[in-house]
Design a protein around this motif. Structure first.
Motif, PDB file in Angstrom:
ATOM      1  N   LEU A  87       0.829  -1.201   0.000  1.00  0.00           N
ATOM      2  CA  LEU A  87       0.000   0.000   0.000  1.00  0.00           C
ATOM      3  C   LEU A  87       0.867   1.256   0.000  1.00  0.00           C
ATOM      4  N   THR A  88       1.891   1.287   0.833  1.00  0.00           N
ATOM      5  CA  THR A  88       2.762   2.463   0.858  1.00  0.00           C
ATOM      6  C   THR A  88       3.551   2.595  -0.449  1.00  0.00           C
ATOM      7  N   SER A  89       3.887   1.468  -1.089  1.00  0.00           N
ATOM      8  CA  SER A  89       4.578   1.518  -2.378  1.00  0.00           C
ATOM      9  C   SER A  89       3.669   2.094  -3.456  1.00  0.00           C
ATOM     10  N   VAL A  90       2.384   1.769  -3.388  1.00  0.00           N
ATOM     11  CA  VAL A  90       1.432   2.315  -4.353  1.00  0.00           C
ATOM     12  C   VAL A  90       1.291   3.818  -4.152  1.00  0.00           C
ATOM     13  N   VAL A  91       1.229   4.246  -2.888  1.00  0.00           N
ATOM     14  CA  VAL A  91       1.116   5.678  -2.599  1.00  0.00           C
ATOM     15  C   VAL A  91       2.340   6.431  -3.129  1.00  0.00           C
ATOM     16  N   ALA A  92       3.512   5.842  -2.962  1.00  0.00           N
ATOM     17  CA  ALA A  92       4.757   6.476  -3.418  1.00  0.00           C
ATOM     18  C   ALA A  92       5.008   6.259  -4.905  1.00  0.00           C
ATOM     19  N   ARG A  93       4.124   5.573  -5.552  1.00  0.00           N
ATOM     20  CA  ARG A  93       4.198   5.213  -6.965  1.00  0.00           C
ATOM     21  C   ARG A  93       5.471   4.454  -7.315  1.00  0.00           C
ATOM     22  N   LEU A  94       5.847   3.536  -6.419  1.00  0.00           N
ATOM     23  CA  LEU A  94       6.887   2.580  -6.754  1.00  0.00           C
ATOM     24  C   LEU A  94       6.291   1.452  -7.578  1.00  0.00           C
ATOM     25  N   VAL A  95       4.984   1.309  -7.504  1.00  0.00           N
ATOM     26  CA  VAL A  95       4.248   0.349  -8.314  1.00  0.00           C
ATOM     27  C   VAL A  95       2.872   0.942  -8.585  1.00  0.00           C
ATOM     28  N   ASP A  96       2.307   0.643  -9.745  1.00  0.00           N
ATOM     29  CA  ASP A  96       0.968   1.121 -10.069  1.00  0.00           C
ATOM     30  C   ASP A  96      -0.062   0.047  -9.753  1.00  0.00           C
ATOM     31  N   PRO A  97      -1.228   0.439  -9.250  1.00  0.00           N
ATOM     32  CA  PRO A  97      -2.284  -0.540  -9.002  1.00  0.00           C
ATOM     33  C   PRO A  97      -2.901  -1.006 -10.318  1.00  0.00           C
ATOM     34  N   ASP A  98      -3.555  -2.171 -10.272  1.00  0.00           N
ATOM     35  CA  ASP A  98      -4.278  -2.642 -11.455  1.00  0.00           C
ATOM     36  C   ASP A  98      -5.529  -1.805 -11.697  1.00  0.00           C
ATOM     37  N   SER A  99      -6.075  -1.273 -10.626  1.00  0.00           N
ATOM     38  CA  SER A  99      -7.233  -0.389 -10.744  1.00  0.00           C
ATOM     39  C   SER A  99      -7.242   0.557  -9.552  1.00  0.00           C
ATOM     40  N   GLY A 100      -7.991   1.646  -9.696  1.00  0.00           N
ATOM     41  CA  GLY A 100      -8.050   2.618  -8.617  1.00  0.00           C
ATOM     42  C   GLY A 100      -7.083   3.774  -8.830  1.00  0.00           C
ATOM     43  N   THR A 101      -7.140   4.718  -7.913  1.00  0.00           N
ATOM     44  CA  THR A 101      -6.362   5.957  -8.054  1.00  0.00           C
ATOM     45  C   THR A 101      -5.767   6.378  -6.720  1.00  0.00           C
ATOM     46  N   VAL A 102      -4.573   6.941  -6.773  1.00  0.00           N
ATOM     47  CA  VAL A 102      -3.932   7.555  -5.612  1.00  0.00           C
ATOM     48  C   VAL A 102      -3.737   9.032  -5.923  1.00  0.00           C
ATOM     49  N   ARG A 103      -4.216   9.882  -5.016  1.00  0.00           N
ATOM     50  CA  ARG A 103      -4.069  11.329  -5.199  1.00  0.00           C
ATOM     51  C   ARG A 103      -3.356  11.928  -3.989  1.00  0.00           C
ATOM     52  N   ILE A 104      -2.480  12.876  -4.264  1.00  0.00           N
ATOM     53  CA  ILE A 104      -1.834  13.656  -3.212  1.00  0.00           C
ATOM     54  C   ILE A 104      -2.205  15.109  -3.450  1.00  0.00           C
ATOM     55  N   ASP A 105      -2.826  15.707  -2.456  1.00  0.00           N
ATOM     56  CA  ASP A 105      -3.366  17.069  -2.603  1.00  0.00           C
ATOM     57  C   ASP A 105      -4.253  17.183  -3.840  1.00  0.00           C
ATOM     58  N   GLY A 106      -5.068  16.150  -4.058  1.00  0.00           N
ATOM     59  CA  GLY A 106      -6.019  16.138  -5.162  1.00  0.00           C
ATOM     60  C   GLY A 106      -5.418  15.863  -6.528  1.00  0.00           C
ATOM     61  N   GLN A 107      -4.130  15.547  -6.613  1.00  0.00           N
ATOM     62  CA  GLN A 107      -3.460  15.326  -7.897  1.00  0.00           C
ATOM     63  C   GLN A 107      -3.140  13.839  -8.074  1.00  0.00           C
ATOM     64  N   ASP A 108      -3.618  13.269  -9.153  1.00  0.00           N
ATOM     65  CA  ASP A 108      -3.345  11.872  -9.470  1.00  0.00           C
ATOM     66  C   ASP A 108      -1.834  11.712  -9.685  1.00  0.00           C
ATOM     67  N   VAL A 109      -1.218  10.849  -8.898  1.00  0.00           N
ATOM     68  CA  VAL A 109       0.239  10.720  -8.981  1.00  0.00           C
ATOM     69  C   VAL A 109       0.682  10.198 -10.349  1.00  0.00           C
TER      70      VAL A 109
END
Length: 609
Positions: free
Chosen positions: A416-438
């Motif tokens: 989960l933390t790797s997905v947030v840091a964009r070390l890996v991309d999820p198969d589906s879904g979105t991670v945003r930091i300050d409303g911005q899609d990483v």
């Protein structure tokens, strides 16, 4: 005399024709899909001029050889008192001194030119090969840094090392000693046979037929050479992986008392490699034998047919000597070409391996993606799933909060933390930091906004200073001093023989696990990143030094995600994310978890007191 590389999409990129584009697998990111990187063309930009020079060298070598042959013909006929193509009449007459001098000087010049061009060919061909392999290596490394570490972890270490050592060596040999030699020798042989046919058509055609037969035999054994090259590479890759793993984990086998067992295991792999290499040498030997046989047959044919032509009165003795001279020159080229087929087969196998690596999809990023601007540190995870790790995770971390991520082993915390840091991309879904899609922003800016410390991210070989400042090599002294105090590096550096310049060794192996952890934490917090991720950063710290994590978190001004099994660290957090089997099962404050029956049971299971 040598086969060309197999016709395939991969081979086209290698030989100079662009490969057909293939779209990379979609990950749902806004970034546009891109074709996977292709292997640089052997005769690509920056190498065409040098390749042209090699062709010129081939022409020069052929002209020098033809010059030697023609001068030899003239000299021999002069000594025998014959002229023209047919045998002349009359006894031999003594040539004048001037004619002999001119012949000797001409021969000497032709020999010197030929020798100089052979040396120049070797130099220029090596430059060509080195220039090419440098570009391929850069392409591989750029792709390596763009592929998620999670994906690379599924590949064998031995196979990865082979790409940067064995495969690159095979490609270099093909370009510098295979393709270059094929080009030079091909031009030289063509011109030499043409000159021989000009001297005597039957003689030229005979030698040409012998060469064609030799080339046909070489093509016939090409599949055999390809098979042995593939088996050899596969077995060497396995042996490299076995030895590399044992070298990096030698303490494990020593502690388990398995030295003899592992020695036998490596020995079995070595025997398989030896057998494969012998098979490959047998196939290569057959190619060289064909080349050698073709060279001998060409010389013999020139001698026999030339003799018949002299007997029939259609050629002079000098023509026979010239023909044998040219055939002897061809013999040298043919012996060289005997190895070209070997280089081509090995390069084709290496090229396939490189192509498979380049087909691994990297993290997609648009070339013109803007930098992410992180001001507050709001983290939003929206319905994120990743096969085998996360399932429909939706959660939110408010700006400036400290989040404890807890759960049993294998729950998906680190993923989960790797997905947030964009070390890996999820198969589906979105991670945003300050409303911005990483995924819609440049990787460099995302990575600079996030500091990560994890046991899975070891130190790099080099000095302590290099490791601490790795994220920000040009950090100012004031910031470095702040992190040094915060992470207690003064004492650590003072205990090392060369202080900040002490080499930590590969993976930090020259330091204790606790010392490595402190440097890793310092590396993560340098520059005050907006988002701090500590993935079991305190795992190797003793109770006293584990307070470093507390100090770091207290000093951190942004959002922090802390993966931990430490009860005190969880209790001091603002909110707790509880994961189990890839699912987010509970989000609550530490107080809520510790005062509710269900929460207490969950904490007892995943965060022992």
């Amino acid at each position: 005399m040598t086969p060309s590389l197999p016709s395939s999409p991969e081979a086209t990129a290698f030989t100079g024709v662009p490969a057909s584009p293939e779209a990379s697998a979609s990950t749902g990111a806004p970034a546009p899909e891109e074709s996977p990187p292709s292997i640089p063309r052997a005769i690509g930009p920056g190498r065409r001029l040098r390749f042209g020079q090699l062709i010129g060298i081939g022409v020069g070598q052929a002209l020098a050889a033809v010059g030697v042959a023609m001068l030899t013909q003239r000299g021999f006929d002069t000594l025998l008192g014959t002229t023209g193509d047919a045998g002349g009449s009359g006894g031999p007459s003594a040539p004048d001194a001037m004619s002999l001098t001119v012949l000797v000087v001409g021969l000497l010049l032709c020999v010197l030119v030929s020798a100089w061009m052979r040396g120049a060919e070797r130099t220029e061909s090596e430059k060509l090969g080195q220039h090419y392999v440098t570009e391929v290596r850069a392409t591989l490394f750029r792709h390596l840094t763009a592929v998620p570490a999670r994906e690379l972890g599924r590949r064998g270490r031995g196979d990865m090392l082979m790409k940067f050592v064995g495969d690159l060596s095979a490609l270099r040999l093909w370009v510098s000693r295979g393709l270059a030699r094929l080009s030079v020798a091909g031009v030289a042989i063509t011109l030499a046979v043409s000159a021989l046919a000009w001297m005597n058509l039957v003689l030229g055609l005979t030698v040409g037929v012998v060469l064609v037969l030799g080339a046909g035999l070489t093509l016939a054994i090409t599949p055999w050479m390809m098979r042995t090259a593939k088996v050899s590479r596969r077995r060497r890759s396995r042996l490299t992986g076995e030895v590399t793993e044992r070298l990096t984990q030698v303490a494990v086998l020593q502690a388990a008392g398995q030295e003899r067992r592992e020695s036998k295991r490596v020995g079995r792999h070595s025997e398989k490699v030896a057998a494969a290499m012998v098979d490959q040498a047998r196939a290569s030997g057959a190619a060289r034998a064909i080349a050698e046989g073709t060279a001998v047959a060409a010389s013999a044919a020139a001698l026999v047919v030339g003799g018949l032509e002299v007997t029939a009165g259609r050629a002079s003795p000098g023509t026979i000597v010239a023909g044998v001279s040219l055939a002897g020159m061809l013999a040298g080229y043919l012996r060289d070409l005997g190895r070209v087929a070997e280089y081509a087969s090995r390069a084709s196998v290496a090229q396939d391996a490189v192509r498979r690596f380049l087909d691994i999809p990297p993290l997609p990023v648009a070339p013109d993606a803007p930098d992410i601007e992180v001001e507050h540190g709001l983290v939003e995870v929206d319905d994120v799933s990743l096969v085998g790790a996360l399932r429909n995770v939706t959660v939110r971390a408010e700006p400036g909060t400290r989040v404890a991520v807890v759960g049993p082993n294998g729950a998906g915390k680190s993923t989960l933390t790797s997905v947030v840091a964009r070390l890996v991309d999820p198969d589906s879904g979105t991670v945003r930091i300050d409303g911005q899609d990483v995924r819609a922003h440049s990787l460099r800016s995302v990575r600079r906004s996030i500091g990560i410390s994890s046991p899975s991210m070891p130190l790099l070989s080099g000095s302590v200073r290099r490791n601490v400042t790795y994220r920000l090599p040009k950090v100012d002294d004031e910031e470095l001093a702040r992190v040094t105090r915060l992470c207690g590096l003064d004492e650590l550096v003072g205990s090392l023989p060369d202080g900040w310049d002490t080499n930590v060794g590969p993976g930090g192996g020259q330091l204790s696990a606790g010392q490595q952890a402190r440097i890793s934490i310092a590396r993560a917090v340098l520059g005050r990143p907006a988002l701090l991720v500590l993935d079991e950063a305190e795992a190797h710290l003793d109770p006293e030094n584990s307070r470093i994590v507390d100090r770091v978190l207290a000093d951190h001004r942004g959002t922090a995600l802390v993966v931990t099994h430490r009860h005190e660290l969880m209790a001091s957090s603002d909110v707790v994310w509880c994961l189990e089997d890839g699912r987010l099962v509970r989000v609550a404050s530490p107080r809520e978890l510790m005062t509710s029956d269900g929460g207490t049971a969950l904490l007892d299971e995943v965060v022992p007191a």
